[in-house]
Design a protein around this motif. Structure first.
Motif, PDB file in Angstrom:
ATOM      1  N   SER A  31      -6.060  -4.135  -7.509  1.00 55.33           N
ATOM      2  CA  SER A  31      -5.703  -2.890  -6.840  1.00 55.33           C
ATOM      3  C   SER A  31      -6.956  -2.179  -6.377  1.00 55.33           C
ATOM      4  CB  SER A  31      -4.890  -1.975  -7.767  1.00 55.33           C
ATOM      5  OG  SER A  31      -5.681  -1.573  -8.866  1.00 55.33           O
ATOM      6  N   GLY A  32      -6.769  -1.281  -5.452  1.00 61.28           N
ATOM      7  CA  GLY A  32      -7.883  -0.508  -4.949  1.00 61.28           C
ATOM      8  C   GLY A  32      -7.399   0.696  -4.172  1.00 61.28           C
ATOM      9  N   SER A  33      -8.277   1.643  -3.998  1.00 56.81           N
ATOM     10  CA  SER A  33      -7.955   2.863  -3.263  1.00 56.81           C
ATOM     11  C   SER A  33      -8.339   2.696  -1.801  1.00 56.81           C
ATOM     12  CB  SER A  33      -8.718   4.057  -3.837  1.00 56.81           C
ATOM     13  OG  SER A  33      -8.319   4.291  -5.159  1.00 56.81           O
ATOM     14  N   ILE A  34      -7.545   3.307  -0.944  1.00 53.71           N
ATOM     15  CA  ILE A  34      -7.845   3.385   0.477  1.00 53.71           C
ATOM     16  C   ILE A  34      -7.864   4.875   0.804  1.00 53.71           C
ATOM     17  CG2 ILE A  34      -7.105   2.804   2.810  1.00 53.71           C
ATOM     18  CD1 ILE A  34      -5.580   0.432   1.572  1.00 53.71           C
ATOM     19  N   GLY A  35      -9.014   5.391   1.106  1.00 60.80           N
ATOM     20  CA  GLY A  35      -9.116   6.826   1.319  1.00 60.80           C
ATOM     21  C   GLY A  35      -8.906   7.559   0.006  1.00 60.80           C
ATOM     22  N   ASN A  36      -8.462   8.798   0.119  1.00 57.47           N
ATOM     23  CA  ASN A  36      -8.248   9.606  -1.080  1.00 57.47           C
ATOM     24  C   ASN A  36      -6.815   9.604  -1.572  1.00 57.47           C
ATOM     25  OD1 ASN A  36     -10.913  10.436  -1.222  1.00 57.47           O
ATOM     26  ND2 ASN A  36     -10.576  12.130   0.197  1.00 57.47           N
ATOM     27  N   ASP A  37      -5.874   9.110  -0.748  1.00 60.90           N
ATOM     28  CA  ASP A  37      -4.471   9.284  -1.128  1.00 60.90           C
ATOM     29  C   ASP A  37      -3.630   8.013  -1.062  1.00 60.90           C
ATOM     30  OD1 ASP A  37      -4.556   9.035   1.593  1.00 60.90           O
ATOM     31  OD2 ASP A  37      -3.100  10.613   1.992  1.00 60.90           O
ATOM     32  N   MET A  38      -4.261   6.855  -0.891  1.00 61.97           N
ATOM     33  CA  MET A  38      -3.497   5.612  -0.825  1.00 61.97           C
ATOM     34  C   MET A  38      -4.006   4.626  -1.859  1.00 61.97           C
ATOM     35  SD  MET A  38      -2.958   4.971   3.229  1.00 61.97           S
ATOM     36  CE  MET A  38      -4.552   5.564   3.780  1.00 61.97           C
ATOM     37  N   GLN A  39      -3.093   3.828  -2.365  1.00 66.73           N
ATOM     38  CA  GLN A  39      -3.409   2.812  -3.350  1.00 66.73           C
ATOM     39  C   GLN A  39      -2.806   1.494  -2.899  1.00 66.73           C
ATOM     40  OE1 GLN A  39      -5.263   3.507  -6.097  1.00 66.73           O
ATOM     41  NE2 GLN A  39      -5.246   1.410  -6.809  1.00 66.73           N
ATOM     42  N   SER A  40      -3.594   0.440  -2.947  1.00 64.38           N
ATOM     43  CA  SER A  40      -3.138  -0.885  -2.569  1.00 64.38           C
ATOM     44  C   SER A  40      -3.052  -1.746  -3.822  1.00 64.38           C
ATOM     45  CB  SER A  40      -4.124  -1.501  -1.576  1.00 64.38           C
ATOM     46  OG  SER A  40      -3.722  -2.789  -1.212  1.00 64.38           O
ATOM     47  N   VAL A  41      -1.957  -2.482  -3.963  1.00 60.41           N
ATOM     48  CA  VAL A  41      -1.769  -3.386  -5.099  1.00 60.41           C
ATOM     49  C   VAL A  41      -1.407  -4.755  -4.550  1.00 60.41           C
ATOM     50  CG1 VAL A  41      -0.394  -3.896  -7.161  1.00 60.41           C
ATOM     51  CG2 VAL A  41      -1.019  -1.537  -6.647  1.00 60.41           C
ATOM     52  N   VAL A  42      -2.077  -5.786  -5.049  1.00 61.20           N
ATOM     53  CA  VAL A  42      -1.765  -7.151  -4.660  1.00 61.20           C
ATOM     54  C   VAL A  42      -1.485  -7.967  -5.925  1.00 61.20           C
ATOM     55  CG1 VAL A  42      -4.188  -7.931  -4.605  1.00 61.20           C
ATOM     56  CG2 VAL A  42      -2.477  -9.154  -3.287  1.00 61.20           C
ATOM     57  N   ALA A  43      -0.427  -8.769  -5.861  1.00 55.59           N
ATOM     58  CA  ALA A  43      -0.120  -9.769  -6.887  1.00 55.59           C
ATOM     59  C   ALA A  43      -0.414 -11.113  -6.246  1.00 55.59           C
ATOM     60  CB  ALA A  43       1.338  -9.672  -7.319  1.00 55.59           C
ATOM     61  N   TYR A  44      -1.163 -11.963  -6.925  1.00 58.07           N
ATOM     62  CA  TYR A  44      -1.493 -13.263  -6.337  1.00 58.07           C
ATOM     63  C   TYR A  44      -1.452 -14.355  -7.401  1.00 58.07           C
ATOM     64  CZ  TYR A  44      -6.161 -12.296  -8.245  1.00 58.07           C
ATOM     65  OH  TYR A  44      -7.196 -11.999  -9.074  1.00 58.07           O
ATOM     66  N   LYS A  58       6.894  -3.931  -6.408  1.00 54.31           N
ATOM     67  CA  LYS A  58       7.040  -4.355  -5.013  1.00 54.31           C
ATOM     68  C   LYS A  58       6.127  -5.536  -4.706  1.00 54.31           C
ATOM     69  CE  LYS A  58       8.287  -1.517  -2.061  1.00 54.31           C
ATOM     70  NZ  LYS A  58       8.707  -0.598  -1.043  1.00 54.31           N
ATOM     71  N   ALA A  59       4.903  -5.514  -5.237  1.00 53.03           N
ATOM     72  CA  ALA A  59       3.965  -6.619  -5.015  1.00 53.03           C
ATOM     73  C   ALA A  59       4.502  -7.917  -5.617  1.00 53.03           C
ATOM     74  CB  ALA A  59       2.595  -6.272  -5.596  1.00 53.03           C
ATOM     75  N   ILE A  60       5.090  -7.853  -6.813  1.00 50.89           N
ATOM     76  CA  ILE A  60       5.667  -9.054  -7.435  1.00 50.89           C
ATOM     77  C   ILE A  60       6.859  -9.544  -6.630  1.00 50.89           C
ATOM     78  CG2 ILE A  60       6.919  -9.937  -9.447  1.00 50.89           C
ATOM     79  CD1 ILE A  60       5.111  -8.247 -11.198  1.00 50.89           C
ATOM     80  N   THR A 118       0.866  -1.174   0.000  1.00 51.19           N
ATOM     81  CA  THR A 118       0.000   0.000   0.000  1.00 51.19           C
ATOM     82  C   THR A 118       0.906   1.228   0.000  1.00 51.19           C
ATOM     83  OG1 THR A 118      -1.707  -1.179   1.219  1.00 51.19           O
ATOM     84  CG2 THR A 118      -1.849   1.216   1.217  1.00 51.19           C
ATOM     85  N   GLN A 119       0.650   2.127  -0.931  1.00 51.88           N
ATOM     86  CA  GLN A 119       1.517   3.280  -1.116  1.00 51.88           C
ATOM     87  C   GLN A 119       0.697   4.565  -1.090  1.00 51.88           C
ATOM     88  OE1 GLN A 119       5.009   3.076  -2.504  1.00 51.88           O
ATOM     89  NE2 GLN A 119       5.031   0.932  -1.928  1.00 51.88           N
ATOM     90  N   SER A 120       1.400   5.650  -0.794  1.00 50.00           N
ATOM     91  CA  SER A 120       0.786   6.975  -0.814  1.00 50.00           C
ATOM     92  C   SER A 120       1.810   7.966  -1.362  1.00 50.00           C
ATOM     93  CB  SER A 120       0.370   7.386   0.602  1.00 50.00           C
ATOM     94  OG  SER A 120      -0.123   8.704   0.605  1.00 50.00           O
TER      95      SER A 120
END
Length: 111
Positions: free
Chosen positions: A88-101, A64-66, A30-32
């Motif tokens: 991927s998805g947003s958390i709040g207005n300023d964070m983004q989450s990325v998952v590799a599975y 980073k997720a990979i 999760t990045q901002s």
């Protein structure tokens, strides 16, 4: 084996390889961006165009997720990850989450 040597593929089959399934693995980040980047993004949303700071952030997040996916596979004794996908998805207005599975597998020899 170094995590970087773990093969990651979006396909189900790896040509010339037989394998057994170990189980699911994932890598998450999760990045901002900072306030200056957010301000620039706000301006771009008014006038349009690519928001390069966010594009760069998502690219770095994907890498980073990979990397974390490979480490998780290595920790389980895998040789590869098949059927890898991103979400991927947003958390709040300023964070983004990325998952590799995907599915961790171990190569086997057929006799």
């Amino acid at each position: 084996m170094a995590a970087q040597t773990i093969l990651v593929t979006t396909t189900e089959k790896i040509p010339g390889k037989n394998y057994e399934v170990i189980g699911e693995v994932f890598g998450l980040t999760t990045q901002s961006k900072n306030m200056i980047s957010d301000f620039g993004a706000g301006l771009k949303s008014v006038v349009g165009g690519e928001i390069k700071a966010y594009t760069k952030m998502l690219h770095e997040s994907r890498d980073k997720a990979i990397s974390r996916l490979r480490q998780a596979a290595q920790d389980q004794g895998a040789d590869a990850v098949v059927m890898m996908r991103f979400d991927s998805g947003s958390i709040g207005n300023d964070m983004q989450s990325v998952v590799a599975y995907g599915t961790a597998v171990r190569f086997i020899d057929e006799f």
